[in-house]
Write a protein that holds these residues in place. Structure first.
Motif, short mmCIF file in Angstrom:
data_model
loop_
_atom_site.label_atom_id
_atom_site.label_comp_id
_atom_site.label_asym_id
_atom_site.label_seq_id
_atom_site.Cartn_x
_atom_site.Cartn_y
_atom_site.Cartn_z
N ALA A 1 2.41 9.43 -5.78
CA ALA A 1 3.06 10.72 -5.49
C ALA A 1 4.16 11.01 -6.51
O ALA A 1 4.32 12.15 -6.96
N LEU A 2 4.89 9.99 -6.91
CA LEU A 2 5.92 10.16 -7.93
C LEU A 2 5.31 10.55 -9.27
O LEU A 2 5.82 11.46 -9.95
N ASP A 3 4.20 9.92 -9.63
CA ASP A 3 3.51 10.29 -10.86
C ASP A 3 3.07 11.75 -10.82
O ASP A 3 3.23 12.49 -11.80
N GLU B 1 0.84 -1.20 0.00
CA GLU B 1 0.00 0.00 0.00
C GLU B 1 0.87 1.25 0.00
O GLU B 1 0.59 2.22 -0.71
N LYS B 2 1.94 1.25 0.78
CA LYS B 2 2.86 2.39 0.81
C LYS B 2 3.53 2.58 -0.54
O LYS B 2 3.67 3.71 -1.02
N ILE B 3 3.90 1.49 -1.18
CA ILE B 3 4.53 1.56 -2.50
C ILE B 3 3.56 2.19 -3.50
O ILE B 3 3.93 3.06 -4.29
N ARG B 4 2.29 1.78 -3.46
CA ARG B 4 1.29 2.35 -4.37
C ARG B 4 1.13 3.85 -4.12
O ARG B 4 1.03 4.64 -5.07
N ARG B 5 1.10 4.27 -2.85
CA ARG B 5 0.98 5.70 -2.55
C ARG B 5 2.21 6.46 -3.02
O ARG B 5 2.09 7.56 -3.57
N LEU B 6 3.39 5.88 -2.83
CA LEU B 6 4.62 6.54 -3.29
C LEU B 6 4.66 6.63 -4.81
O LEU B 6 5.09 7.64 -5.36
N GLU B 7 4.22 5.58 -5.48
CA GLU B 7 4.17 5.62 -6.95
C GLU B 7 3.21 6.70 -7.44
O GLU B 7 3.51 7.41 -8.40
#
Length: 92
Positions: A55-57, A47-53
């Protein structure tokens, strides 16, 4: 453990049971709690990875917008530079 909790039988590859048992003992948890802990940790990490991705987008989109704006400002400056130089020469 409550009887209302879900039960699920899992077939573990060779050696996995011993590894889980060792890790559980080291963390002072039951094997069940170790497995649940690691599953929760894995799900939360994804879930954290999806949120970071996401935010990166968003940051990449903002960066593209800023670059486009910078190009437009550079064009406007290049267009107005001759007039600014002419005006400066006339006032000198």
């Amino acid at each position: 453990m409550s009887r209302s909790q879900d039960k699920f039988v899992v077939r573990l590859p060779d050696g996995m049971r011993e590894r889980i048992s060792d890790e559980a003992r080291s963390a002072r948890r039951s094997m069940n709690m170790e497995i649940v802990h690691r599953l929760n940790h894995s799900i939360e990490a994804e879930e954290k990875i999806r949120r970071l991705e996401a935010a990166l987008d968003d940051a990449q989109d903002a960066n593209r917008s800023l670059r486009e704006e910078n190009r437009e400002l550079a064009k406007r400056f290049a267009t107005s530079l001759p007039y600014m130089m002419q005006a400066q020469g006339a006032s000198a």
